[in-house]
Structure formats: structure tokens, C-alpha cells
Write a protein that holds these residues in place. Structure first.
Motif, PDB file in Angstrom:
ATOM      1  N   PRO A 102       0.840  -1.204   0.000  1.00 57.20           N
ATOM      2  CA  PRO A 102       0.000   0.000   0.000  1.00 57.20           C
ATOM      3  C   PRO A 102       0.873   1.251   0.000  1.00 57.20           C
ATOM      4  CG  PRO A 102      -0.821  -1.608   1.583  1.00 57.20           C
ATOM      5  CD  PRO A 102       0.496  -2.141   1.087  1.00 57.20           C
ATOM      6  N   VAL A 139      -6.787 -10.528   5.385  1.00 56.63           N
ATOM      7  CA  VAL A 139      -6.778  -9.129   5.817  1.00 56.63           C
ATOM      8  C   VAL A 139      -7.034  -8.199   4.636  1.00 56.63           C
ATOM      9  CG1 VAL A 139      -5.301  -7.286   6.723  1.00 56.63           C
ATOM     10  CG2 VAL A 139      -5.271  -9.543   7.804  1.00 56.63           C
ATOM     11  N   PHE A 140      -6.324  -8.399   3.536  1.00 58.88           N
ATOM     12  CA  PHE A 140      -6.504  -7.514   2.379  1.00 58.88           C
ATOM     13  C   PHE A 140      -7.858  -7.733   1.698  1.00 58.88           C
ATOM     14  CE2 PHE A 140      -1.718  -7.482   2.415  1.00 58.88           C
ATOM     15  CZ  PHE A 140      -1.604  -6.144   2.751  1.00 58.88           C
ATOM     16  N   HIS A 143     -10.699  -5.567   3.047  1.00 61.41           N
ATOM     17  CA  HIS A 143     -10.563  -4.104   2.988  1.00 61.41           C
ATOM     18  C   HIS A 143     -11.868  -3.447   2.549  1.00 61.41           C
ATOM     19  CE1 HIS A 143      -9.125  -0.154   1.495  1.00 61.41           C
ATOM     20  NE2 HIS A 143      -8.197  -0.300   2.421  1.00 61.41           N
ATOM     21  N   CYS A 144     -12.133  -2.271   3.101  1.00 61.99           N
ATOM     22  CA  CYS A 144     -13.315  -1.481   2.730  1.00 61.99           C
ATOM     23  C   CYS A 144     -12.872  -0.061   2.385  1.00 61.99           C
ATOM     24  CB  CYS A 144     -14.316  -1.458   3.886  1.00 61.99           C
ATOM     25  SG  CYS A 144     -15.836  -0.552   3.534  1.00 61.99           S
ATOM     26  N   PRO A 146     -13.662  -2.415  -1.087  1.00 61.11           N
ATOM     27  CA  PRO A 146     -12.940  -3.639  -1.450  1.00 61.11           C
ATOM     28  C   PRO A 146     -11.875  -3.423  -2.515  1.00 61.11           C
ATOM     29  CG  PRO A 146     -15.198  -3.686  -2.300  1.00 61.11           C
ATOM     30  CD  PRO A 146     -15.104  -2.501  -1.396  1.00 61.11           C
ATOM     31  N   PHE A 147     -10.762  -4.150  -2.340  1.00 59.70           N
ATOM     32  CA  PHE A 147      -9.724  -4.189  -3.361  1.00 59.70           C
ATOM     33  C   PHE A 147     -10.126  -5.180  -4.450  1.00 59.70           C
ATOM     34  CE2 PHE A 147      -6.496  -3.249   0.182  1.00 59.70           C
ATOM     35  CZ  PHE A 147      -6.396  -1.909  -0.167  1.00 59.70           C
ATOM     36  N   VAL A 152      -5.371  -7.334  -4.202  1.00 55.55           N
ATOM     37  CA  VAL A 152      -5.194  -8.243  -3.063  1.00 55.55           C
ATOM     38  C   VAL A 152      -3.953  -9.105  -3.265  1.00 55.55           C
ATOM     39  CG1 VAL A 152      -6.158 -10.239  -1.837  1.00 55.55           C
ATOM     40  CG2 VAL A 152      -7.622  -8.290  -2.397  1.00 55.55           C
ATOM     41  N   HIS A 155      -0.729  -6.807  -2.912  1.00 56.93           N
ATOM     42  CA  HIS A 155      -0.436  -6.421  -1.530  1.00 56.93           C
ATOM     43  C   HIS A 155       0.014  -7.626  -0.710  1.00 56.93           C
ATOM     44  CE1 HIS A 155      -1.562  -2.452  -2.377  1.00 56.93           C
ATOM     45  NE2 HIS A 155      -2.753  -2.374  -1.804  1.00 56.93           N
ATOM     46  N   GLN A 245      -6.407   3.189   9.764  1.00 55.63           N
ATOM     47  CA  GLN A 245      -7.373   3.453   8.694  1.00 55.63           C
ATOM     48  C   GLN A 245      -6.710   3.849   7.384  1.00 55.63           C
ATOM     49  OE1 GLN A 245     -10.638   2.803   8.864  1.00 55.63           O
ATOM     50  NE2 GLN A 245     -10.428   2.130  10.986  1.00 55.63           N
ATOM     51  N   GLY A 246      -5.660   3.129   7.020  1.00 54.15           N
ATOM     52  CA  GLY A 246      -5.024   3.360   5.729  1.00 54.15           C
ATOM     53  C   GLY A 246      -4.156   4.594   5.660  1.00 54.15           C
TER      54      GLY A 246
END
Length: 288
Positions: A102, A139-140, A143-144, A146-147, A152, A155, A245-246
Motif C-alpha cells: 500500500p 486481511v486484504f 478491505h473497505c 474492497p480491493f 489483493v 499487496h 485506517q489506511g
């Protein structure tokens, strides 16, 4: 038939999105692709011939050359001798892998790759350096927003490539404190967690790695404020890092990093020791 206004707008939007996607391609992927194309042509091979020689499709080779898809380590290892590249592709592989991470994490990943020591506290998830492939993928995938499956994959590959730090020579001194709650949270399901606990026991037995568990029910401690990392570079500079949070933040200020160090010492004294931690993980394995 002429395009309607909506049709023209849709085409314009699609063009902008396409241009945006192209502009966001990591520069190292594009550079690797150009170098690969140069070496392939110098060797007198077509994309199809190179793909056949290393076990990849024409489309895969073309995507790598165009920088649209990053080369996996296996691709590079196979292509370098076929193209008589003399290791130049291999030299780029770490940077190619790092660009799969990321974007907010890449600056700290550069620091992390060259540390002499690293400490982390993780209250919510197993730390990335200790994750299995299936745990990382879960985990990936959660993600929200979504990837895509491709992101995915990228990463996940990037996270697993970081784990070379565990066995790197010269060895880095690595210390992890993980909350008991993170170990009991069934990320990916029971089978994934069983595999993950086994990985923690295996990695924790390495002589340059310490894994400690912060048991549940300890009340307030410095880790309640969130996860963080302290890293020491080859030049003995100290850095802190935290994310949420990214959004990630590398901490350079000496006073702030010093405060991280104080919290680190407090957490290590409050967590279970290495032996007790291993026995707790073994009990978790036995409970399933």
C-alpha cells in the motif's frame, strides 16, 4: 448515429480514468518493464519465445514489459539467465516488490528493509512480518472499500516479500508484542488461525526474533493507545511508525521517538515472557 451527451460524457470519463490508472503505475514497474524489453530484444527473442522459455504466457510477459503488472520473484529468477542479464533484473526485484505494498506504507518499508533492530506492538492483528499468506490475504480481502483480486494479490505478495527481513544477513534484532485478543480473533477462519499460530511458534524460535504476548485482562497499558513500531537504521538513527485506517506516519522527531521507546520498555515488562508466550500459543493450538 451520433453520440448523445451522456455517451460523450461516459467516454470522456473512461478516458480520464484510464489516464489516471496509467499515471499511478509505480515507476519501478515501468522501468523494470523497459529494461526487460531491451534485454529481450538484445537476446533476439519475441515476447512469446521469452514466455515459453521461462514458463509464462505472452500476455504475462507483455504486461510486465508495459509496467501494468509487477514481475514476481520467480519471473525474475527465471528471466535473468535466459536474457544473460548479469543480475540486473535481480537487483530491481526488491524495489518491484516494495511497490506492491500500500502506498502509505512504502516510505517506512524502505527504512524497515535496512534496520539493525525493530520493535512493534500490535493490538488488533498479527504483525505483517509474521503473517502467513492465507492470513495476509484474508486481511486484504476484507478491505473497505474492497480491493480488486489483482490488488489483493499484489499487496499480499508485497507483505510476504518483507519477511526476508527475518532471515536477512546480517541479522536484524526483531521483537514483537502481540495482544492475546489478536491471536483469538479468527481472521480467515479456524484453519487459517491454526496455521498462523504454528507460524508464530516457528518464527519465535529463531534466535534473532522474540515474540511476546500481551495477555487479555491486564487493564490499561501504553499499548492501548494503538499499534506502533520503533526501528533503528544501520546508521543508528531511530524512527517511529504508526498507522490507522489506511494512513501511515513515519516519526522522525527525537522526543517523539524517545516516548515510543519508553512505551516499548513498559510493554515488554508487562507482557508474558518469550517462554510463557510460546506456551500460551501452544494452548491455543490445543484448544482447536
Amino acid at each position: 448515429m451520433r453520440d448523445t451527451g451522456n455517451g460523450l460524457a461516459a467516454k470522456a470519463k473512461a478516458k480520464v480514468l484510464k489516464e489516471k490508472e496509467g499515471s499511478e503505475l509505480p515507476g519501478v514497474w515501468v522501468a523494470y518493464g523497459k529494461l526487460l524489453q531491451h534485454l529481450r530484444k538484445r537476446a533476439g527473442l519475441s515476447q512469446q519465445a521469452l514466455g515459453a522459455a521461462i514458463g509464462y504466457s505472452l500476455e504475462q510477459v507483455a504486461s510486465v514489459e508495459q509496467g501494468r503488472r509487477p514481475a514476481k520473484a520467480a519471473f525474475t529468477v527465471a528471466a535473468d539467465p535466459v536474457l544473460n542479464a548479469g543480475g540486473v533484473l535481480l537487483v530491481l526485484q526488491d524495489d518491484v516488490d516494495r511497490a506492491k505494498l500500500p502506498q502509505f506504507f512504502r516510505n517506512f518499508a524502505l527504512i524497515e528493509a535496512d534496520v539493525v533492530s525493530r520493535f512493534s506492538y500490535d493490538p488488533l492483528l498479527v504483525p505483517g512480518l509474521l503473517q502467513t499468506e492465507r492470513y495476509a490475504r484474508a486481511v486484504f480481502a476484507g478491505h473497505c472499500p474492497p480491493f480488486s483480486e489483482e490488488v489483493v494479490d499484489q499487496h499480499t505478495e508485497g507483505r510476504l516479500s518483507r519477511q526476508k527481513l527475518l532471515t536477512r544477513v546480517p541479522m536484524a534484532e526483531l521483537s514483537f508484542i502481540v495482544s492475546e485478543e489478536a491471536l483469538r480473533d479468527p481472521v480467515g477462519g479456524a484453519d487459517v488461525m491454526r496455521e498462523q499460530w504454528g507460524q508464530l511458534l516457528e518464527v519465535g524460535s529463531m534466535r534473532n526474533v522474540e515474540v511476546q504476548i500481551m495477555p487479555a485482562g491486564r487493564g490499561f497499558h501504553p499499548g492501548k493507545n494503538g499499534p506502533f513500531v520503533i526501528a533503528e537504521s544501520q546508521e543508528h538513527r531511530h524512527f517511529g511508525y504508526f498507522e490507522s485506517q489506511g494512513v501511515g506516519c513515519v516519526v522522525h522527531d527525537a522526543a517523539d521517538v524517545s516516548a515510543f521507546g519508553l512505551r516499548c520498555g513498559k510493554l515488554r515488562s508487562q507482557a508474558l515472557n518469550v517462554g510463557e508466550s510460546a506456551r500460551l500459543i501452544e494452548r491455543l493450538v490445543g484448544e482447536t
